[in-house]
Scaffold this motif. Structure first.
Motif, PDB file in Angstrom:
ATOM      1  N   ILE A 159       2.813  12.854   8.538  1.00 57.32           N
ATOM      2  CA  ILE A 159       1.867  12.275   7.578  1.00 57.32           C
ATOM      3  C   ILE A 159       2.619  11.505   6.497  1.00 57.32           C
ATOM      4  O   ILE A 159       2.243  10.387   6.149  1.00 57.32           O
ATOM      5  CB  ILE A 159       0.963  13.371   6.977  1.00 57.32           C
ATOM      6  N   LEU A 160       3.695  12.081   5.978  1.00 60.86           N
ATOM      7  CA  LEU A 160       4.470  11.423   4.919  1.00 60.86           C
ATOM      8  C   LEU A 160       5.056  10.094   5.396  1.00 60.86           C
ATOM      9  O   LEU A 160       4.960   9.071   4.703  1.00 60.86           O
ATOM     10  CB  LEU A 160       5.588  12.342   4.424  1.00 60.86           C
TER      11      LEU A 160
ATOM     12  N   SER B 249       3.891   6.487   4.113  1.00 58.72           N
ATOM     13  CA  SER B 249       4.843   5.638   3.387  1.00 58.72           C
ATOM     14  C   SER B 249       4.953   4.251   4.015  1.00 58.72           C
ATOM     15  O   SER B 249       4.946   3.234   3.307  1.00 58.72           O
ATOM     16  CB  SER B 249       6.221   6.303   3.351  1.00 58.72           C
ATOM     17  N   ILE B 250       5.044   4.195   5.327  1.00 62.40           N
ATOM     18  CA  ILE B 250       5.142   2.907   6.020  1.00 62.40           C
ATOM     19  C   ILE B 250       3.877   2.090   5.802  1.00 62.40           C
ATOM     20  O   ILE B 250       3.935   0.903   5.446  1.00 62.40           O
ATOM     21  CB  ILE B 250       5.416   3.115   7.524  1.00 62.40           C
TER      22      ILE B 250
ATOM     23  N   ILE C   3       3.076  -1.514   3.810  1.00 59.44           N
ATOM     24  CA  ILE C   3       2.415  -2.629   4.501  1.00 59.44           C
ATOM     25  C   ILE C   3       1.121  -3.010   3.781  1.00 59.44           C
ATOM     26  O   ILE C   3       0.743  -4.188   3.744  1.00 59.44           O
ATOM     27  CB  ILE C   3       2.132  -2.249   5.968  1.00 59.44           C
ATOM     28  N   ASN C   4       0.445  -2.025   3.212  1.00 58.84           N
ATOM     29  CA  ASN C   4      -0.872  -2.276   2.616  1.00 58.84           C
ATOM     30  C   ASN C   4      -0.823  -3.196   1.403  1.00 58.84           C
ATOM     31  O   ASN C   4      -1.755  -3.976   1.194  1.00 58.84           O
ATOM     32  CB  ASN C   4      -1.555  -0.956   2.243  1.00 58.84           C
ATOM     33  N   LEU C   5       0.227  -3.132   0.622  1.00 56.77           N
ATOM     34  CA  LEU C   5       0.285  -3.978  -0.574  1.00 56.77           C
ATOM     35  C   LEU C   5       0.202  -5.465  -0.221  1.00 56.77           C
ATOM     36  O   LEU C   5      -0.696  -6.154  -0.719  1.00 56.77           O
ATOM     37  CB  LEU C   5       1.529  -3.667  -1.409  1.00 56.77           C
ATOM     38  N   PRO C   6       1.079  -5.990   0.652  1.00 52.73           N
ATOM     39  CA  PRO C   6       0.921  -7.408   0.994  1.00 52.73           C
ATOM     40  C   PRO C   6      -0.378  -7.698   1.742  1.00 52.73           C
ATOM     41  O   PRO C   6      -0.992  -8.754   1.550  1.00 52.73           O
ATOM     42  CB  PRO C   6       2.156  -7.728   1.850  1.00 52.73           C
ATOM     43  N   LEU C   7      -0.816  -6.766   2.585  1.00 50.50           N
ATOM     44  CA  LEU C   7      -2.097  -6.941   3.279  1.00 50.50           C
ATOM     45  C   LEU C   7      -3.241  -7.089   2.283  1.00 50.50           C
ATOM     46  O   LEU C   7      -4.105  -7.966   2.427  1.00 50.50           O
ATOM     47  CB  LEU C   7      -2.393  -5.722   4.168  1.00 50.50           C
ATOM     48  N   ALA C   8      -3.248  -6.230   1.280  1.00 47.17           N
ATOM     49  CA  ALA C   8      -4.312  -6.273   0.266  1.00 47.17           C
ATOM     50  C   ALA C   8      -4.270  -7.573  -0.517  1.00 47.17           C
ATOM     51  O   ALA C   8      -5.314  -8.183  -0.784  1.00 47.17           O
ATOM     52  CB  ALA C   8      -4.196  -5.069  -0.671  1.00 47.17           C
TER      53      ALA C   8
ATOM     54  N   ALA D 146      -8.688  -2.631   5.292  1.00 45.41           N
ATOM     55  CA  ALA D 146      -9.553  -1.498   4.902  1.00 45.41           C
ATOM     56  C   ALA D 146      -9.133  -0.224   5.621  1.00 45.41           C
ATOM     57  O   ALA D 146      -9.039   0.844   4.998  1.00 45.41           O
ATOM     58  CB  ALA D 146     -11.012  -1.830   5.190  1.00 45.41           C
ATOM     59  N   PHE D 147      -8.857  -0.316   6.915  1.00 51.37           N
ATOM     60  CA  PHE D 147      -8.447   0.865   7.678  1.00 51.37           C
ATOM     61  C   PHE D 147      -7.150   1.438   7.121  1.00 51.37           C
ATOM     62  O   PHE D 147      -7.034   2.643   6.877  1.00 51.37           O
ATOM     63  CB  PHE D 147      -8.283   0.530   9.163  1.00 51.37           C
ATOM     64  N   VAL D 148      -6.164   0.561   6.915  1.00 50.67           N
ATOM     65  CA  VAL D 148      -4.869   1.010   6.393  1.00 50.67           C
ATOM     66  C   VAL D 148      -5.047   1.620   5.005  1.00 50.67           C
ATOM     67  O   VAL D 148      -4.502   2.688   4.704  1.00 50.67           O
ATOM     68  CB  VAL D 148      -3.847  -0.152   6.372  1.00 50.67           C
ATOM     69  N   TRP D 149      -5.842   0.965   4.155  1.00 53.52           N
ATOM     70  CA  TRP D 149      -6.067   1.428   2.790  1.00 53.52           C
ATOM     71  C   TRP D 149      -6.683   2.828   2.781  1.00 53.52           C
ATOM     72  O   TRP D 149      -6.238   3.719   2.051  1.00 53.52           O
ATOM     73  CB  TRP D 149      -6.993   0.441   2.093  1.00 53.52           C
ATOM     74  N   ILE D 150      -7.704   3.009   3.590  1.00 49.77           N
ATOM     75  CA  ILE D 150      -8.382   4.310   3.630  1.00 49.77           C
ATOM     76  C   ILE D 150      -7.430   5.383   4.177  1.00 49.77           C
ATOM     77  O   ILE D 150      -7.373   6.500   3.651  1.00 49.77           O
ATOM     78  CB  ILE D 150      -9.685   4.212   4.439  1.00 49.77           C
ATOM     79  N   TYR D 151      -6.665   5.040   5.212  1.00 56.61           N
ATOM     80  CA  TYR D 151      -5.688   5.988   5.753  1.00 56.61           C
ATOM     81  C   TYR D 151      -4.681   6.397   4.679  1.00 56.61           C
ATOM     82  O   TYR D 151      -4.379   7.582   4.517  1.00 56.61           O
ATOM     83  CB  TYR D 151      -4.957   5.385   6.958  1.00 56.61           C
TER      84      TYR D 151
END
Length: 138
Positions: free
Chosen positions: A77-78, A82-83, A87-92, A115-120
């Protein structure tokens, strides 16, 4: 700021951003673009606040290793968290930019992934907190 306050602020802001992402998804499915936009921008603002609180906490109170019985699950999970958080910052940023510039065909392609990555990341952030709390590290 105390460790407890930074932890509470981190949990509230990342949890709130996740809830706002889900709200934004619901709103766009209902065709309400204006409220969708507000929810997503609010989620982005909370995520930025989370990042500030998290970094303050990280540098003021360095993390301790998990010492509980589910180390393999915790590490999975960690690491995935973390990965995907990185990735989510540039995606967002790309997703918000495309939405604000009315490049909706491109926005619609990248937004579901974001959205999927953010929620995860939001859910696993809470899971990591729970693991550490139950593992006796807080």
């Amino acid at each position: 700021m105390s460790y407890e306050l930074l932890t509470a602020l981190s949990l509230l802001t990342i949890g709130g951003s996740g809830i706002l992402i889900l709200t934004g998804l619901f709103l766009i499915k209902k065709g309400n673009r204006e409220l969708h936009k507000r929810a997503m921008l609010s989620a982005s603002f909370l995520a930025l606040l989370f990042l500030v609180f998290y970094l303050l906490k990280y540098f003021m109170y360095p993390p301790k290793p998990y010492e509980g019985p589910y180390k393999g699950l915790y590490l999975f999970i960690l690491i995935s968290h973390s990965i995907l958080a990185a990735i989510n910052l540039p995606l967002a940023i790309v997703t918000v930019f495309l939405g604000l510039k009315d490049k909706l065909s491109k926005h619609k392609k990248v937004a579901p992934v974001t959205a999927f990555v953010w929620i995860y990341v939001a859910i696993t952030g809470w899971a990591i907190f729970i693991f550490l709390k139950l593992g006796g590290n807080q």
